[in-house]
Motif scaffolding. Sequence first.
Motif, PDB file in Angstrom:
ATOM      1  N   GLU A  38      61.813 -52.027 118.391  1.00  0.00           N
ATOM      2  CA  GLU A  38      60.752 -51.027 118.240  1.00  0.00           C
ATOM      3  C   GLU A  38      61.350 -49.654 117.955  1.00  0.00           C
ATOM      4  O   GLU A  38      62.527 -49.396 118.227  1.00  0.00           O
ATOM      5  CB  GLU A  38      59.883 -50.947 119.495  1.00  0.00           C
ATOM      6  N   ARG A  39      60.478 -48.794 117.425  1.00  0.00           N
ATOM      7  CA  ARG A  39      60.910 -47.430 117.138  1.00  0.00           C
ATOM      8  C   ARG A  39      59.687 -46.555 116.926  1.00  0.00           C
ATOM      9  O   ARG A  39      58.681 -47.011 116.378  1.00  0.00           O
ATOM     10  CB  ARG A  39      61.758 -47.407 115.859  1.00  0.00           C
ATOM     11  N   ASP A  40      59.791 -45.282 117.360  1.00  0.00           N
ATOM     12  CA  ASP A  40      58.710 -44.359 117.027  1.00  0.00           C
ATOM     13  C   ASP A  40      58.875 -43.935 115.571  1.00  0.00           C
ATOM     14  O   ASP A  40      59.881 -44.229 114.921  1.00  0.00           O
ATOM     15  CB  ASP A  40      58.713 -43.140 117.963  1.00  0.00           C
ATOM     16  N   LEU A  41      57.862 -43.248 115.053  1.00  0.00           N
ATOM     17  CA  LEU A  41      57.851 -42.929 113.627  1.00  0.00           C
ATOM     18  C   LEU A  41      58.238 -41.487 113.316  1.00  0.00           C
ATOM     19  O   LEU A  41      58.160 -41.071 112.160  1.00  0.00           O
ATOM     20  CB  LEU A  41      56.456 -43.216 113.049  1.00  0.00           C
ATOM     21  N   VAL A  42      58.649 -40.732 114.339  1.00  0.00           N
ATOM     22  CA  VAL A  42      58.926 -39.310 114.121  1.00  0.00           C
ATOM     23  C   VAL A  42      60.366 -38.904 114.407  1.00  0.00           C
ATOM     24  O   VAL A  42      60.841 -37.910 113.844  1.00  0.00           O
ATOM     25  CB  VAL A  42      57.975 -38.433 114.976  1.00  0.00           C
ATOM     26  N   THR A  43      61.082 -39.627 115.258  1.00  0.00           N
ATOM     27  CA  THR A  43      62.471 -39.271 115.548  1.00  0.00           C
ATOM     28  C   THR A  43      63.324 -39.438 114.301  1.00  0.00           C
ATOM     29  O   THR A  43      63.275 -40.501 113.661  1.00  0.00           O
ATOM     30  CB  THR A  43      63.039 -40.157 116.675  1.00  0.00           C
ATOM     31  N   PRO A  44      64.089 -38.420 113.930  1.00  0.00           N
ATOM     32  CA  PRO A  44      64.942 -38.536 112.729  1.00  0.00           C
ATOM     33  C   PRO A  44      65.927 -39.688 112.857  1.00  0.00           C
ATOM     34  O   PRO A  44      66.390 -40.017 113.961  1.00  0.00           O
ATOM     35  CB  PRO A  44      65.667 -37.190 112.680  1.00  0.00           C
ATOM     36  N   ILE A  45      66.267 -40.313 111.738  1.00  0.00           N
ATOM     37  CA  ILE A  45      67.238 -41.401 111.757  1.00  0.00           C
ATOM     38  C   ILE A  45      68.637 -40.822 111.883  1.00  0.00           C
ATOM     39  O   ILE A  45      68.890 -39.696 111.452  1.00  0.00           O
ATOM     40  CB  ILE A  45      67.130 -42.280 110.500  1.00  0.00           C
ATOM     41  N   PRO A  46      69.573 -41.578 112.470  1.00  0.00           N
ATOM     42  CA  PRO A  46      70.955 -41.094 112.590  1.00  0.00           C
ATOM     43  C   PRO A  46      71.612 -40.950 111.222  1.00  0.00           C
ATOM     44  O   PRO A  46      71.167 -41.549 110.241  1.00  0.00           O
ATOM     45  CB  PRO A  46      71.636 -42.199 113.417  1.00  0.00           C
ATOM     46  N   PRO A  47      72.680 -40.157 111.119  1.00  0.00           N
ATOM     47  CA  PRO A  47      73.407 -40.005 109.846  1.00  0.00           C
ATOM     48  C   PRO A  47      73.966 -41.353 109.384  1.00  0.00           C
ATOM     49  O   PRO A  47      74.262 -42.238 110.191  1.00  0.00           O
ATOM     50  CB  PRO A  47      74.535 -39.027 110.188  1.00  0.00           C
ATOM     51  N   HIS A  48      74.102 -41.524 108.083  1.00  0.00           N
ATOM     52  CA  HIS A  48      74.648 -42.764 107.535  1.00  0.00           C
ATOM     53  C   HIS A  48      75.496 -42.437 106.309  1.00  0.00           C
ATOM     54  O   HIS A  48      75.491 -41.312 105.808  1.00  0.00           O
ATOM     55  CB  HIS A  48      73.524 -43.728 107.158  1.00  0.00           C
ATOM     56  N   LYS A  49      76.237 -43.449 105.831  1.00  0.00           N
ATOM     57  CA  LYS A  49      77.119 -43.263 104.679  1.00  0.00           C
ATOM     58  C   LYS A  49      76.734 -44.211 103.543  1.00  0.00           C
ATOM     59  O   LYS A  49      77.587 -44.637 102.759  1.00  0.00           O
ATOM     60  CB  LYS A  49      78.579 -43.489 105.085  1.00  0.00           C
ATOM     61  N   LEU A  50      75.469 -44.559 103.458  1.00  0.00           N
ATOM     62  CA  LEU A  50      75.013 -45.430 102.383  1.00  0.00           C
ATOM     63  C   LEU A  50      75.068 -44.698 101.051  1.00  0.00           C
ATOM     64  O   LEU A  50      74.904 -43.484 100.991  1.00  0.00           O
ATOM     65  CB  LEU A  50      73.582 -45.898 102.672  1.00  0.00           C
ATOM     66  N   ARG A  51      75.296 -45.419  99.985  1.00  0.00           N
ATOM     67  CA  ARG A  51      75.425 -44.793  98.668  1.00  0.00           C
ATOM     68  C   ARG A  51      74.045 -44.604  98.029  1.00  0.00           C
ATOM     69  O   ARG A  51      73.101 -45.338  98.337  1.00  0.00           O
ATOM     70  CB  ARG A  51      76.331 -45.623  97.761  1.00  0.00           C
ATOM     71  N   PRO A  52      73.916 -43.642  97.130  1.00  0.00           N
ATOM     72  CA  PRO A  52      72.637 -43.412  96.446  1.00  0.00           C
ATOM     73  C   PRO A  52      72.357 -44.516  95.425  1.00  0.00           C
ATOM     74  O   PRO A  52      73.226 -45.341  95.114  1.00  0.00           O
ATOM     75  CB  PRO A  52      72.839 -42.056  95.767  1.00  0.00           C
ATOM     76  N   TYR A  53      71.151 -44.513  94.880  1.00  0.00           N
ATOM     77  CA  TYR A  53      70.766 -45.519  93.894  1.00  0.00           C
ATOM     78  C   TYR A  53      69.933 -44.857  92.799  1.00  0.00           C
ATOM     79  O   TYR A  53      69.389 -43.761  92.982  1.00  0.00           O
ATOM     80  CB  TYR A  53      69.958 -46.650  94.559  1.00  0.00           C
ATOM     81  N   GLU A 127      50.471 -49.614 117.129  1.00  0.00           N
ATOM     82  CA  GLU A 127      51.679 -50.170 116.539  1.00  0.00           C
ATOM     83  C   GLU A 127      51.373 -50.757 115.155  1.00  0.00           C
ATOM     84  O   GLU A 127      50.223 -50.987 114.796  1.00  0.00           O
ATOM     85  CB  GLU A 127      52.239 -51.303 117.404  1.00  0.00           C
ATOM     86  N   PHE A 128      52.431 -51.016 114.416  1.00  0.00           N
ATOM     87  CA  PHE A 128      52.303 -51.906 113.268  1.00  0.00           C
ATOM     88  C   PHE A 128      53.529 -52.802 113.221  1.00  0.00           C
ATOM     89  O   PHE A 128      54.608 -52.426 113.681  1.00  0.00           O
ATOM     90  CB  PHE A 128      52.105 -51.131 111.961  1.00  0.00           C
ATOM     91  N   PHE A 129      53.342 -53.995 112.702  1.00  0.00           N
ATOM     92  CA  PHE A 129      54.412 -54.977 112.612  1.00  0.00           C
ATOM     93  C   PHE A 129      55.024 -54.905 111.223  1.00  0.00           C
ATOM     94  O   PHE A 129      54.338 -55.090 110.222  1.00  0.00           O
ATOM     95  CB  PHE A 129      53.874 -56.388 112.875  1.00  0.00           C
ATOM     96  N   LYS A 154      55.637 -43.679 106.950  1.00  0.00           N
ATOM     97  CA  LYS A 154      54.715 -42.586 106.646  1.00  0.00           C
ATOM     98  C   LYS A 154      53.332 -43.134 106.281  1.00  0.00           C
ATOM     99  O   LYS A 154      52.309 -42.611 106.734  1.00  0.00           O
ATOM    100  CB  LYS A 154      55.255 -41.736 105.495  1.00  0.00           C
ATOM    101  N   ALA A 155      53.312 -44.188 105.474  1.00  0.00           N
ATOM    102  CA  ALA A 155      52.035 -44.773 105.074  1.00  0.00           C
ATOM    103  C   ALA A 155      51.277 -45.318 106.277  1.00  0.00           C
ATOM    104  O   ALA A 155      50.052 -45.173 106.381  1.00  0.00           O
ATOM    105  CB  ALA A 155      52.261 -45.881 104.049  1.00  0.00           C
ATOM    106  N   MET A 156      51.994 -45.935 107.225  1.00  0.00           N
ATOM    107  CA  MET A 156      51.335 -46.496 108.403  1.00  0.00           C
ATOM    108  C   MET A 156      50.949 -45.401 109.384  1.00  0.00           C
ATOM    109  O   MET A 156      49.941 -45.517 110.092  1.00  0.00           O
ATOM    110  CB  MET A 156      52.246 -47.529 109.062  1.00  0.00           C
ATOM    111  N   ALA A 157      51.737 -44.318 109.456  1.00  0.00           N
ATOM    112  CA  ALA A 157      51.355 -43.180 110.305  1.00  0.00           C
ATOM    113  C   ALA A 157      50.056 -42.571 109.792  1.00  0.00           C
ATOM    114  O   ALA A 157      49.199 -42.151 110.579  1.00  0.00           O
ATOM    115  CB  ALA A 157      52.472 -42.135 110.318  1.00  0.00           C
TER     116      ALA A 157
END
Length: 229
Positions: A38-53, A127-129, A154-157
């Motif tokens: 589970e996760r809330d919809l407002v807490t920022p996500i942690p930093p990551h090193k994924l590449r752009p697309y 909630e949403f699944f 965002k759409a579900m919020a």
Amino acid sequence: MSILKKLSEHIRQKGLRATLGKIWKHYVFSHQELIWMERDLVTPIPPHKLRPYTPLRLETITAQNAIAFGKHFGDRVGTMAELANEGHTGHMYLNEDGDAVAFIWGSKRNYHDRHYYGCWFPVKAGEFFEFGGEQIRAYWGTTLSVDFQLNLWKAMADQGCNKVVDVCEYHNIPALKLHIRMGYKEQGRIMNVYELFGRWRLYRETRYSGSRLDALRKPTPAPVAAEAT
């Protein structure tokens, strides 16, 4: 390719023990552990090193535009249309040719996963699944895996939800690491899916304490002591 040739090729590539294990799980008995997250919809996500697309076009999935899945997800076209007709919220990402290269779904009500696991996943008020998130290999390791979740959240919020819940197979290490990277928390619940002889399925929910995922978390670097002057 005949069954015997396929079997021989699998033994050559994976070994006899792995082949026998796969046969046992497919034809005799298998057990999958689906960890509730589970996760809330407002807490920022942690930093990551994924590449752009390369930029993609987001569209809400409907029964009419599900044909866009034909090239990369040809066996899913009918399923996508069914899910849209059932009123679930689905996002797909289209490349410049109009082909879907990724998708993800959300459901505000109890979700019956008749297309894969075959069981019900209950959803509480607010909630949403989240389910079905997938992208083609060319986008593995990119920020698309983050963006398609954030856009769905965002759409579900906007529909009144404040929490996302989902399940993840315990042996799917890449998916579990993605959940950790996105800031999900374990609920301490497991949906157990048992399959007998490839025909009958049984379901049972169990609970646990502590964390099943600590071994996958990256250790926090120890602070470096300042040198005396």
